[in-house]
Enzyme design. Structure first.
Site, PDB file in Angstrom:
ATOM      1  N   ASP A  73      -7.050   4.175  -4.528  1.00 26.93           N
ATOM      2  CA  ASP A  73      -7.915   4.009  -3.152  1.00 26.93           C
ATOM      3  C   ASP A  73      -8.358   5.339  -2.876  1.00 26.93           C
ATOM      4  O   ASP A  73      -8.410   6.110  -3.811  1.00 26.93           O
ATOM      5  CB  ASP A  73      -6.701   3.529  -1.956  1.00 26.93           C
ATOM      6  CG  ASP A  73      -7.414   3.063  -0.792  1.00 26.93           C
ATOM      7  OD1 ASP A  73      -7.778   2.005  -0.754  1.00 26.93           O
ATOM      8  OD2 ASP A  73      -7.340   3.755   0.230  1.00 26.93           O
ATOM      9  N   LYS A 133       0.934  -1.050   0.068  1.00 25.20           N
ATOM     10  CA  LYS A 133       0.150  -0.009  -0.025  1.00 25.20           C
ATOM     11  C   LYS A 133       0.902   1.193   0.112  1.00 25.20           C
ATOM     12  O   LYS A 133       2.036   0.986   0.476  1.00 25.20           O
ATOM     13  CB  LYS A 133      -0.862  -0.029   1.238  1.00 25.20           C
ATOM     14  CG  LYS A 133      -2.246   0.840   1.228  1.00 25.20           C
ATOM     15  CD  LYS A 133      -3.109   0.045   0.259  1.00 25.20           C
ATOM     16  CE  LYS A 133      -4.311   1.101   0.101  1.00 25.20           C
ATOM     17  NZ  LYS A 133      -5.654   0.184  -0.476  1.00 25.20           N
TER      18      LYS A 133
HETATM   19  P1  NDP Z   1     -12.774   7.761  -2.753  1.00 30.87           P
HETATM   20  O1  NDP Z   1     -11.996   8.590  -2.778  1.00 30.87           O
HETATM   21  O2  NDP Z   1     -13.651   7.289  -4.214  1.00 30.87           O
HETATM   22  O3  NDP Z   1     -14.268   7.862  -1.749  1.00 30.87           O
HETATM   23  C1  NDP Z   1     -14.118   8.082  -0.496  1.00 30.87           C
HETATM   24  C2  NDP Z   1     -15.298   8.265   0.284  1.00 30.87           C
HETATM   25  O4  NDP Z   1     -15.286   8.024   1.883  1.00 30.87           O
HETATM   26  C3  NDP Z   1     -15.846   9.644   0.066  1.00 30.87           C
HETATM   27  O5  NDP Z   1     -17.225   9.692   0.101  1.00 30.87           O
HETATM   28  C4  NDP Z   1     -15.107  10.382   1.182  1.00 30.87           C
HETATM   29  O6  NDP Z   1     -15.661  11.582   1.750  1.00 30.87           O
HETATM   30  C5  NDP Z   1     -15.391   9.318   2.421  1.00 30.87           C
HETATM   31  N1  NDP Z   1     -14.429   9.331   3.241  1.00 30.87           N
HETATM   32  C6  NDP Z   1     -12.729   9.364   2.874  1.00 30.87           C
HETATM   33  N2  NDP Z   1     -12.095   9.705   4.113  1.00 30.87           N
HETATM   34  C7  NDP Z   1     -13.204   9.721   5.099  1.00 30.87           C
HETATM   35  C8  NDP Z   1     -13.105  10.035   6.635  1.00 30.87           C
HETATM   36  N3  NDP Z   1     -11.933  10.157   7.323  1.00 30.87           N
HETATM   37  N4  NDP Z   1     -14.267  10.316   7.223  1.00 30.87           N
HETATM   38  C9  NDP Z   1     -15.421  10.071   6.646  1.00 30.87           C
HETATM   39  N5  NDP Z   1     -15.550   9.739   5.368  1.00 30.87           N
HETATM   40  C10 NDP Z   1     -14.474   9.624   4.432  1.00 30.87           C
HETATM   41  O7  NDP Z   1     -12.373   6.168  -2.442  1.00 30.87           O
HETATM   42  P2  NDP Z   1     -12.917   4.950  -2.536  1.00 30.87           P
HETATM   43  O8  NDP Z   1     -14.281   4.808  -2.618  1.00 30.87           O
HETATM   44  O9  NDP Z   1     -12.079   4.144  -3.423  1.00 30.87           O
HETATM   45  O10 NDP Z   1     -12.532   4.116  -1.133  1.00 30.87           O
HETATM   46  C11 NDP Z   1     -13.465   4.064  -0.151  1.00 30.87           C
HETATM   47  C12 NDP Z   1     -13.075   2.787   0.809  1.00 30.87           C
HETATM   48  O11 NDP Z   1     -12.975   1.472   0.087  1.00 30.87           O
HETATM   49  C13 NDP Z   1     -11.703   3.070   1.443  1.00 30.87           C
HETATM   50  O12 NDP Z   1     -11.734   2.400   2.784  1.00 30.87           O
HETATM   51  C14 NDP Z   1     -10.601   2.129   0.477  1.00 30.87           C
HETATM   52  O13 NDP Z   1      -9.650   1.639   1.246  1.00 30.87           O
HETATM   53  C15 NDP Z   1     -11.673   1.135   0.346  1.00 30.87           C
HETATM   54  N6  NDP Z   1     -11.304   0.163  -0.920  1.00 30.87           N
HETATM   55  C16 NDP Z   1     -11.047   0.812  -2.333  1.00 30.87           C
HETATM   56  C17 NDP Z   1     -10.918  -0.003  -3.328  1.00 30.87           C
HETATM   57  C18 NDP Z   1     -10.932   0.636  -4.723  1.00 30.87           C
HETATM   58  O14 NDP Z   1     -10.642  -0.202  -5.635  1.00 30.87           O
HETATM   59  N7  NDP Z   1     -11.159   1.991  -4.921  1.00 30.87           N
HETATM   60  C19 NDP Z   1     -10.699  -1.577  -3.117  1.00 30.87           C
HETATM   61  C20 NDP Z   1     -10.852  -2.074  -2.043  1.00 30.87           C
HETATM   62  C21 NDP Z   1     -11.042  -1.492  -0.952  1.00 30.87           C
HETATM   63  P3  NDP Z   1     -14.994  13.039   1.309  1.00 30.87           P
HETATM   64  O15 NDP Z   1     -15.158  13.311   0.036  1.00 30.87           O
HETATM   65  O16 NDP Z   1     -15.471  14.071   2.268  1.00 30.87           O
HETATM   66  O17 NDP Z   1     -13.262  12.656   2.025  1.00 30.87           O
HETATM   67  O1  2IT Z   2      -7.882  -1.956  -0.899  1.00 28.14           O
HETATM   68  C1  2IT Z   2      -7.869  -2.011  -2.111  1.00 28.14           C
HETATM   69  O2  2IT Z   2      -7.970  -3.384  -2.265  1.00 28.14           O
HETATM   70  C2  2IT Z   2      -7.654  -1.423  -3.188  1.00 28.14           C
HETATM   71  N1  2IT Z   2      -7.610  -0.145  -2.941  1.00 28.14           N
HETATM   72  C3  2IT Z   2      -7.384  -1.724  -4.709  1.00 28.14           C
HETATM   73  C4  2IT Z   2      -5.918  -2.321  -4.870  1.00 28.14           C
HETATM   74  C5  2IT Z   2      -5.521  -2.541  -5.990  1.00 28.14           C
HETATM   75  O3  2IT Z   2      -4.375  -2.905  -6.331  1.00 28.14           O
HETATM   76  O4  2IT Z   2      -6.307  -2.649  -7.207  1.00 28.14           O
END
Ligand code: NDP
Ligand code: 2IT
Length: 452
Positions: free
Chosen positions: A172, A132
């Site tokens: 992420d 990461k």
């Molecule tokens: P984005 O940046 O697209 O969206 C993040 C969302 O979460 C936004 O709505 C944001 O609101 C909110 N958020 C972020 N930080 C905080 C915080 N500290 N407190 C409250 N709300 C918060 O990210 P993703 O959708 O890609 O990621 C969301 C989650 O999913 C994370 O935990 C990530 O690790 C996990 N994830 C993502 C993957 C991917 O492929 N993208 C794969 C697997 C897991 P705001 O705009 O106000 O910050």
């Molecule tokens: O938390 C996760 O699994 C991710 N943000 C996706 C990682 C990836 O390499 O696609």
């Protein structure tokens, strides 16, 4: 777990050592404890893992690269941020895992995420190690040019440490297709090589169909599999979703398609409650708001005339299905109790470690179907793995083909959890199942390599 004598002592001794070696890293301690609670009894029952000190070795990253990123804002001001790449384990494949840009990023957060990623990637069945990275840079309110300059400055250092057979970052929080485009463009310029060094790329330059949707869709496919074990389905259920980013938006899309009514979405300032449901038309508006205009979720409430709850999280809204899709520790034990009292049936974690240890304990004690992050959200990295395969083969698969493989992978992860997580009474503890199934494959590879 207490059936094996000495388990509690062994667990606490191990955790005390880990905390001593990694001071001031609460998120990392939390992620390791969740895994160790399941894995310590398993290791004690398998002396070969114990003798090889697998758990001690696996909780020490192979290396952590820390560096300064200096960049210039639009007014010509000089800015400095801190960035990391935590290369945790390449035992079963090249390092793989996302990059996070958010002011809350610390070494502890990236170590917890990198550690989780080892077992998650193992569960996918694809050859990917765990890593990461990211930065405490905050993209909020920055212009596209500022974000581009930051990405370019970050890649000036990162490019030395990554490669299609070494380490393959992706997105992420705060890193989506726009940022991956900037990062990839700079990598190519520096390395003069067009390879699959990042995933989540645009479709014009080696990206995979369904990667954007994969985490959210996968979390819903996992939920479908869990519900089926109790003869239940998604259609007709009310769902509460947190977040409004990549994972949340596509979880909502798939829940809608399967007939649920999704009544909430949130960002770090609050949540909207829309009893009508975020249907296809409203979701299209929300996507445009978040992905194009980069607005805030309260604007949805103004536009559609529903309630906005400032500085609150959505867990008091009654529902059968809960999908935390924002960030770590966004759902605590009180929230879990409130959800259960309101008739909760199942949780599928779209975010990484969104439930505190207390919340997980409450879900398991009250027999909620609980899909932990490393199983439920593995669809994102799984399709990243499929993107790597397509890049290596220099072909692109159809949307139907990638979606079919994603469904199969989520189904297989569910089966692995069942195999390793079924209790004597027939119920499935998906936390234990995911941790043991993910751990065993990595541990066996480590044993095969000898002492390295
Ligand atoms: P984005 O940046 O697209 O969206 C993040 C969302 O979460 C936004 O709505 C944001 O609101 C909110 N958020 C972020 N930080 C905080 C915080 N500290 N407190 C409250 N709300 C918060 O990210 P993703 O959708 O890609 O990621 C969301 C989650 O999913 C994370 O935990 C990530 O690790 C996990 N994830 C993502 C993957 C991917 O492929 N993208 C794969 C697997 C897991 P705001 O705009 O106000 O910050
Ligand atoms: O938390 C996760 O699994 C991710 N943000 C996706 C990682 C990836 O390499 O696609």
């Amino acid at each position: 777990m207490h059936r094996i004598p000495g388990v509690h002592e062994r667990l606490e001794k191990f955790m005390a050592g880990l905390v001593r070696r990694n001071p001031g890293e609460p998120e990392f301690h939390q992620a390791v404890r969740e895994v160790a609670q399941c894995v310590v009894p398993f290791v004690m029952a398998h002396p070969e893992y114990e003798e090889a000190r697998i758990l001690e070795r696996l909780t020490e990253p192979d290396r952590i690269i820390t560096f300064r990123v200096t960049w210039q804002d639009d007014r010509g001001g000089v800015r400095a941020a801190r960035a990391w790449r935590v290369q945790f384990s390449n035992v079963i494949g090249p390092y793989k895992g996302g990059l996070r840009f958010h002011p809350t990023v610390t070494q502890s957060v990236l170590k917890f995420l990198g550690f989780e990623q080892i077992l998650k990637n193992s569960l996918t069945g694809l050859p990917m190690g765990g890593a990461k990275g990211g930065s405490n840079f905050s993209p909020r309110g920055r212009s596209a040019n500022e974000v581009m300059r930051f990405c370019q400055a970050m890649m000036r250092e990162l490019h030395r440490h990554i490669g299609e057979d070494t380490d393959v970052p992706a997105g992420d929080i705060g890193v989506g297709s726009r940022e991956i485009g900037f990062l990839f463009g700079q990598y190519m310029r520096l390395a003069n090589r067009f390879t699959g060094v990042l995933t989540g790329k645009g479709l014009a330059f080696g990206g995979s169909l369904v990667r954007t949707e994969a985490t959210g869709y996968g979390a819903v496919y996992f939920l479908q599999n869990m519900l089926a074990t109790r003869g239940e389905e998604i259609a007709g259920k009310t769902a509460v979703v947190s977040g409004s980013g990549n994972v949340a938006l596509y979880a909502i899309e798939k829940l809608n398609e399967l007939g649920a009514t999704v009544v909430t979405a949130s960002d770090s300032n609050g949540f909207i409650h829309d009893p009508h449901g975020i249907d296809t038309e409203r979701l299209a508006w929300l996507k445009e708001l978040k992905e194009v205009r980069r607005g805030r979720v309260h604007e949805y409430a103004q536009h559609f005339g529903c309630k906005y709850h400032e500085k609150q999280r959505p867990w008091r809204i009654p529902c059968q299905l809960a999908l935390p899709c924002a960030t770590q520790n966004e759902l605590d034990a009180d929230d879990a109790e409130a959800l259960i009292d309101n008739g909760l049936l199942a949780v599928s974690e779209g975010a990484n470690m969104p439930s505190t240890l207390g919340a997980v304990r409450a879900f398991l004690a009250r027999e909620v179907l609980f899909g932990p992050a490393k199983a439920a959200n593995a669809g994102g990295v799984a399709v990243s793995g499929l993107e790597q395969s397509q890049n290596a083969l220099r072909i692109s698969w159809s949307r139907e083909e990638v979606d079919r493989q994603l469904r199969t992978i989520m189904h297989d992860i569910h089966e692995k959890c069942r195999q390793d997580g079924t209790d004597a009474d027939g119920s499935v503890n998906y936390v234990r199942g995911a941790n043991i199934a993910g751990f065993r494959k990595v541990a066996d590879a480590m044993i095969a390599y000898g002492i390295v």
